[in-house]
Design a protein around this motif. Structure first.
Motif, PDB file in Angstrom:
ATOM      1  N   ALA A 150       3.107  20.411  15.079  1.00 59.02           N
ATOM      2  CA  ALA A 150       2.535  19.113  14.708  1.00 59.02           C
ATOM      3  C   ALA A 150       3.132  17.992  15.542  1.00 59.02           C
ATOM      4  CB  ALA A 150       2.773  18.841  13.222  1.00 59.02           C
ATOM      5  N   ILE A 151       2.324  16.955  15.738  1.00 55.08           N
ATOM      6  CA  ILE A 151       2.732  15.733  16.424  1.00 55.08           C
ATOM      7  C   ILE A 151       2.394  14.570  15.498  1.00 55.08           C
ATOM      8  CG2 ILE A 151       2.263  14.218  18.405  1.00 55.08           C
ATOM      9  CD1 ILE A 151       1.626  16.793  19.977  1.00 55.08           C
ATOM     10  N   GLY A 152       3.262  13.569  15.446  1.00 59.07           N
ATOM     11  CA  GLY A 152       3.008  12.392  14.633  1.00 59.07           C
ATOM     12  C   GLY A 152       2.911  11.140  15.482  1.00 59.07           C
ATOM     13  N   MET A 153       2.076  10.211  15.091  1.00 61.04           N
ATOM     14  CA  MET A 153       1.979   8.907  15.741  1.00 61.04           C
ATOM     15  C   MET A 153       1.539   7.888  14.698  1.00 61.04           C
ATOM     16  SD  MET A 153      -1.497   9.230  18.037  1.00 61.04           S
ATOM     17  CE  MET A 153      -1.963   7.489  17.875  1.00 61.04           C
ATOM     18  N   LEU A 154       1.501   6.626  15.093  1.00 62.70           N
ATOM     19  CA  LEU A 154       1.175   5.557  14.164  1.00 62.70           C
ATOM     20  C   LEU A 154      -0.169   4.920  14.502  1.00 62.70           C
ATOM     21  CD1 LEU A 154       4.595   3.640  14.161  1.00 62.70           C
ATOM     22  CD2 LEU A 154       3.948   5.641  12.809  1.00 62.70           C
ATOM     23  N   SER A 170      -2.617  -0.576  21.291  1.00 59.56           N
ATOM     24  CA  SER A 170      -1.367   0.177  21.374  1.00 59.56           C
ATOM     25  C   SER A 170      -1.504   1.559  20.744  1.00 59.56           C
ATOM     26  CB  SER A 170      -0.226  -0.603  20.717  1.00 59.56           C
ATOM     27  OG  SER A 170      -0.474  -0.828  19.346  1.00 59.56           O
ATOM     28  N   THR A 171      -2.392   1.687  19.759  1.00 59.06           N
ATOM     29  CA  THR A 171      -2.657   3.002  19.176  1.00 59.06           C
ATOM     30  C   THR A 171      -3.386   3.883  20.185  1.00 59.06           C
ATOM     31  OG1 THR A 171      -2.838   1.933  17.017  1.00 59.06           O
ATOM     32  CG2 THR A 171      -3.614   4.201  17.177  1.00 59.06           C
ATOM     33  N   GLY A 172      -4.276   3.277  20.969  1.00 54.33           N
ATOM     34  CA  GLY A 172      -4.945   4.031  22.032  1.00 54.33           C
ATOM     35  C   GLY A 172      -3.969   4.516  23.083  1.00 54.33           C
ATOM     36  N   THR A 173      -2.965   3.700  23.395  1.00 56.72           N
ATOM     37  CA  THR A 173      -1.924   4.101  24.343  1.00 56.72           C
ATOM     38  C   THR A 173      -1.184   5.336  23.828  1.00 56.72           C
ATOM     39  OG1 THR A 173      -1.603   1.751  24.870  1.00 56.72           O
ATOM     40  CG2 THR A 173       0.072   3.290  25.665  1.00 56.72           C
ATOM     41  N   ALA A 174      -0.801   5.291  22.568  1.00 59.44           N
ATOM     42  CA  ALA A 174      -0.071   6.409  21.978  1.00 59.44           C
ATOM     43  C   ALA A 174      -0.923   7.667  21.926  1.00 59.44           C
ATOM     44  CB  ALA A 174       0.408   6.034  20.574  1.00 59.44           C
ATOM     45  N   LEU A 175      -2.236   7.509  21.711  1.00 54.36           N
ATOM     46  CA  LEU A 175      -3.105   8.686  21.638  1.00 54.36           C
ATOM     47  C   LEU A 175      -3.135   9.424  22.971  1.00 54.36           C
ATOM     48  CD1 LEU A 175      -5.051  10.234  19.740  1.00 54.36           C
ATOM     49  CD2 LEU A 175      -6.915   8.966  20.835  1.00 54.36           C
ATOM     50  N   TRP A 176      -3.193   8.685  24.085  1.00 53.55           N
ATOM     51  CA  TRP A 176      -3.193   9.327  25.402  1.00 53.55           C
ATOM     52  C   TRP A 176      -1.916  10.152  25.598  1.00 53.55           C
ATOM     53  CZ3 TRP A 176      -6.577  10.348  29.127  1.00 53.55           C
ATOM     54  CH2 TRP A 176      -6.114  10.708  30.391  1.00 53.55           C
ATOM     55  N   ALA A 177      -0.771   9.583  25.241  1.00 58.32           N
ATOM     56  CA  ALA A 177       0.495  10.309  25.380  1.00 58.32           C
ATOM     57  C   ALA A 177       0.550  11.498  24.421  1.00 58.32           C
ATOM     58  CB  ALA A 177       1.667   9.366  25.128  1.00 58.32           C
ATOM     59  N   PRO A 210       0.818  -1.211   0.000  1.00 58.70           N
ATOM     60  CA  PRO A 210       0.000   0.000   0.000  1.00 58.70           C
ATOM     61  C   PRO A 210       0.854   1.264   0.000  1.00 58.70           C
ATOM     62  CG  PRO A 210       0.079  -0.970   2.194  1.00 58.70           C
ATOM     63  CD  PRO A 210       0.745  -1.941   1.275  1.00 58.70           C
ATOM     64  N   VAL A 211       0.334   2.308  -0.624  1.00 58.91           N
ATOM     65  CA  VAL A 211       0.997   3.612  -0.574  1.00 58.91           C
ATOM     66  C   VAL A 211       0.794   4.189   0.823  1.00 58.91           C
ATOM     67  CG1 VAL A 211       1.025   5.950  -1.514  1.00 58.91           C
ATOM     68  CG2 VAL A 211       0.601   3.992  -3.029  1.00 58.91           C
ATOM     69  N   PRO A 212       1.881   4.572   1.505  1.00 61.17           N
ATOM     70  CA  PRO A 212       1.725   5.115   2.868  1.00 61.17           C
ATOM     71  C   PRO A 212       0.821   6.341   2.865  1.00 61.17           C
ATOM     72  CG  PRO A 212       4.042   4.687   2.366  1.00 61.17           C
ATOM     73  CD  PRO A 212       3.286   4.530   1.085  1.00 61.17           C
ATOM     74  N   ARG A 213      -0.039   6.418   3.852  1.00 61.20           N
ATOM     75  CA  ARG A 213      -0.910   7.592   3.932  1.00 61.20           C
ATOM     76  C   ARG A 213      -0.988   8.083   5.364  1.00 61.20           C
ATOM     77  NH1 ARG A 213      -7.348   6.212   3.870  1.00 61.20           N
ATOM     78  NH2 ARG A 213      -7.318   4.333   5.143  1.00 61.20           N
ATOM     79  N   VAL A 214      -1.194   9.376   5.498  1.00 62.60           N
ATOM     80  CA  VAL A 214      -1.297  10.010   6.799  1.00 62.60           C
ATOM     81  C   VAL A 214      -2.702  10.571   6.968  1.00 62.60           C
ATOM     82  CG1 VAL A 214      -0.499  11.943   8.210  1.00 62.60           C
ATOM     83  CG2 VAL A 214       1.157  10.560   6.975  1.00 62.60           C
ATOM     84  N   ARG A 215      -3.352  10.189   8.047  1.00 59.70           N
ATOM     85  CA  ARG A 215      -4.630  10.777   8.423  1.00 59.70           C
ATOM     86  C   ARG A 215      -4.375  11.932   9.388  1.00 59.70           C
ATOM     87  NH1 ARG A 215      -9.158   6.662   8.582  1.00 59.70           N
ATOM     88  NH2 ARG A 215      -8.403   4.745   7.603  1.00 59.70           N
ATOM     89  N   THR A 216      -5.388  12.744   9.609  1.00 58.13           N
ATOM     90  CA  THR A 216      -5.283  13.840  10.568  1.00 58.13           C
ATOM     91  C   THR A 216      -6.390  13.713  11.599  1.00 58.13           C
ATOM     92  OG1 THR A 216      -4.346  15.306   8.904  1.00 58.13           O
ATOM     93  CG2 THR A 216      -5.226  16.336  10.880  1.00 58.13           C
ATOM     94  N   PHE A 217      -6.022  13.700  12.883  1.00 61.67           N
ATOM     95  CA  PHE A 217      -7.028  13.668  13.950  1.00 61.67           C
ATOM     96  C   PHE A 217      -7.636  15.066  14.057  1.00 61.67           C
ATOM     97  CE2 PHE A 217      -8.884  13.791  18.081  1.00 61.67           C
ATOM     98  CZ  PHE A 217      -9.286  12.489  18.343  1.00 61.67           C
ATOM     99  N   LEU A 260      -2.361  16.797  14.632  1.00 60.68           N
ATOM    100  CA  LEU A 260      -1.973  15.446  15.025  1.00 60.68           C
ATOM    101  C   LEU A 260      -2.079  14.537  13.802  1.00 60.68           C
ATOM    102  CD1 LEU A 260      -1.153  13.346  17.094  1.00 60.68           C
ATOM    103  CD2 LEU A 260      -3.551  13.134  17.782  1.00 60.68           C
ATOM    104  N   HIS A 261      -0.906  14.106  13.297  1.00 57.46           N
ATOM    105  CA  HIS A 261      -0.827  13.243  12.125  1.00 57.46           C
ATOM    106  C   HIS A 261      -0.812  11.781  12.548  1.00 57.46           C
ATOM    107  CE1 HIS A 261       0.040  16.656   9.544  1.00 57.46           C
ATOM    108  NE2 HIS A 261       1.083  16.996  10.284  1.00 57.46           N
ATOM    109  N   LEU A 262      -1.521  10.921  11.787  1.00 56.25           N
ATOM    110  CA  LEU A 262      -1.589   9.493  12.068  1.00 56.25           C
ATOM    111  C   LEU A 262      -1.119   8.722  10.833  1.00 56.25           C
ATOM    112  CD1 LEU A 262      -5.248   9.457  13.506  1.00 56.25           C
ATOM    113  CD2 LEU A 262      -3.153   9.777  14.808  1.00 56.25           C
ATOM    114  N   LEU A 263       0.084   8.141  10.897  1.00 56.27           N
ATOM    115  CA  LEU A 263       0.560   7.298   9.810  1.00 56.27           C
ATOM    116  C   LEU A 263      -0.097   5.935   9.940  1.00 56.27           C
ATOM    117  CD1 LEU A 263       2.465   6.677   7.417  1.00 56.27           C
ATOM    118  CD2 LEU A 263       4.195   6.004   9.102  1.00 56.27           C
ATOM    119  N   ASP A 264      -0.843   5.540   8.910  1.00 56.50           N
ATOM    120  CA  ASP A 264      -1.654   4.316   8.990  1.00 56.50           C
ATOM    121  C   ASP A 264      -0.843   3.089   8.581  1.00 56.50           C
ATOM    122  OD1 ASP A 264      -3.591   2.419   9.129  1.00 56.50           O
ATOM    123  OD2 ASP A 264      -5.010   3.429   7.806  1.00 56.50           O
TER     124      ASP A 264
END
Length: 347
Positions: A295-299, A272-279, A15-22, A32-36
Motif C-alpha cells: 500500500a501507498i498513502g498520500m493526502l 499539489s494533490t496532482g503532484t503527489a499522484l504523479w510521484a 470532521p472525522v478523518p476518512r481515507v478514500r481508495t484510488f 493507493l490510500h488517500l487521506l482527505d
C-alpha cells in the motif's frame, strides 16, 4: 471558555478523518490510500497546522486577548489563520503580493481578515514583521514556526491521524513549508515503522536539488507554479533526514493529476494533490515491476473548488504555458500498463 478551550472544542467538532481508495487494477496487488484533508472548515490540510500554531502561541504567551495576528501569505494558511483569528475574536492581517487574485482576497475577508497588498512580492515578509511590531501584534510566520508548533502537539497532527488509519509501505506528500513531511517523518520514527517517506516536488523548487546534493540551505530563487508546495529555498520546517526520496514532477503532470483524480476517483482536488499522484504512481509502477504487493498513502491536500478560475481554467493554463493533455494520456496509459514516462520526451 478560554482560547485554548475554544480551539479544543473546534477540533472536537471537526470532521472525522476518512481515507478514500484510488481504483487501481485489482490484479496489481497495490492499494493507493488517500487521506482527505480537504474536509476541514477552511478546505485544506493547513487548517490542522494553523490550529497547532495558535495553540502553541497561546501557551507561550505570544497571543493574548486583543492581539493582532499577522501573516505573510495569501494562500490556504492565511485563510485558516483568518478563520481561527475570528473564532478567538482577534484581528487578522494578511500581507500579500499586490497581484494576488480577487478570489484569494475574498476568502480571507470572508473570515473577517484584512489584506495588505505590497510590491515586490518578497517584501511581504518584512512588511508583516513591521505591521506586527507597529501594532504590538504577533507575526505567525507559518514557514518558520509551523513545524515547531506541530511538534509541540500531543496529538492530532496529520502523521498521527494517517497512521491511525493505515500503515502503508510509502507515504507521498508535497513540501511547501515542510511541516507536513516533517510531521509524517517524525511519526514514522516515533512508531518505529518501516514506512518510507517520499516528497513530490514541482518545477523550480529547491527541495529536490537540495535533498539530492545534501545542501540544507539550497535555493533556486524561482517561485513554484504549483500552489501550496515548492519553494525557492529550503525552508527551516523541512527535515531532509526524514525523507527517503524526493521525486521531481513536471508542472503540467501535476495539472494532469488533478484531472485524473476527478476522472477516475471522483475526487476534485488542488494542484499539489496532482503532484503527489504523479510521484505515487511512479512508486506503484516500481512495486508492480518488483511484483511486490502493498500500500501507498498520500493526502488530498485541498478542495479543487478553490481553483476553478486557475488550474481548472483552460484560459488560465494557456496564459501560464501549461499543457496537461499529453500527461493526462500518460496517466491513462499507466492505468493500463503500469508504466510511466520520466519526461515529456518519453511520452
Amino acid at each position: 471558555m478560554n482560547a485554548l478551550e475554544i480551539l479544543a472544542a473546534e477540533e472536537r467538532r471537526g470532521p472525522v478523518p476518512r481515507v478514500r481508495t484510488f481504483p487501481l487494477p485489482a490484479e496489481w496487488g497495490v492499494t493507493l490510500h488517500l487521506l482527505d484533508e480537504s474536509v476541514h472548515p477552511t478546505g485544506s490540510l493547513k487548517h490542522r497546522t494553523v490550529r497547532a500554531m495558535f495553540r502553541h502561541a497561546l501557551r507561550t504567551g505570544r497571543i493574548r486577548e486583543g492581539t493582532t495576528i499577522v501573516e505573510a501569505t495569501g494562500g490556504n494558511a492565511a485563510v485558516a489563520e483568518a478563520y481561527f483569528a475570528r473564532l478567538l475574536g482577534l484581528p487578522f492581517v494578511a500581507v500579500m503580493p499586490r497581484r494576488s487574485s480577487f478570489e484569494k482576497i475574498e476568502r480571507i475577508e470572508q473570515y473577517g481578515g484584512t489584506c495588505r497588498l505590497v510590491h515586490p512580492p518578497l517584501a511581504i515578509y518584512d512588511e508583516a514583521r513591521r505591521i506586527a511590531e507597529e501594532c504590538g501584534g504577533h507575526y505567525m510566520d507559518y514557514l518558520a514556526n509551523g513545524s515547531r508548533a506541530v511538534a509541540a502537539e500531543e496529538g492530532g497532527d496529520v502523521g498521527r491521524v494517517l497512521f491511525d488509519l493505515v500503515t502503508p509501505e510509502w507515504v507521498v506528500v508535497g513540501a511547501g513549508s515542510g511541516v507536513t513531511s516533517t510531521a509524517i517523518g517524525r511519526e514514522i520514527s516515533r512508531r518505529g515503522l518501516g514506512t518510507r517517506l517520499a516528497v513530490a516536488d514541482p518545477e523550480n523548487s529547491a527541495y529536490f536539488p537540495g535533498w539530492a546534493l545534501g545542501i540544507d540551505d539550497y535555493a533556486t530563487g524561482m517561485p513554484s507554479r504549483i500552489e501550496g508546495i515548492g519553494r525557492p529555498r529550503m525552508e527551516p520546517g523541512f527535515t531532509a533526514s526524514l525523507v527517503d526520496l524526493v521525486v521531481p514532477v513536471p508542472d503540467a503532470a501535476s495539472i494532469a493529476g488533478m484531472r485524473i483524480l476527478q476522472e477516475v476517483a471522483g475526487v476534485c482536488a488542488g494542484p499539489s494533490t496532482g503532484t503527489a499522484l504523479w510521484a505515487a504512481f511512479h512508486l506503484v509502477a516500481k512495486m508492480r515491476r518488483e511484483r511486490r504487493p502493498g500500500a501507498i498513502g498520500m493526502l488530498i491536500c485541498d478542495d479543487g473548488a478553490l481553483y476553478k478560475n486557475t488550474y481548472y481554467s483552460e484560459a488560465w493554463l494557456d496564459s501560464k504555458g501549461l499543457d496537461p493533455l499529453p500527461w493526462v494520456g500518460a496517466f491513462r496509459r499507466f492505468l493500463e500498463t503500469a508504466k510511466l514516462p520520466l519526461t515529456l520526451e518519453h511520452l
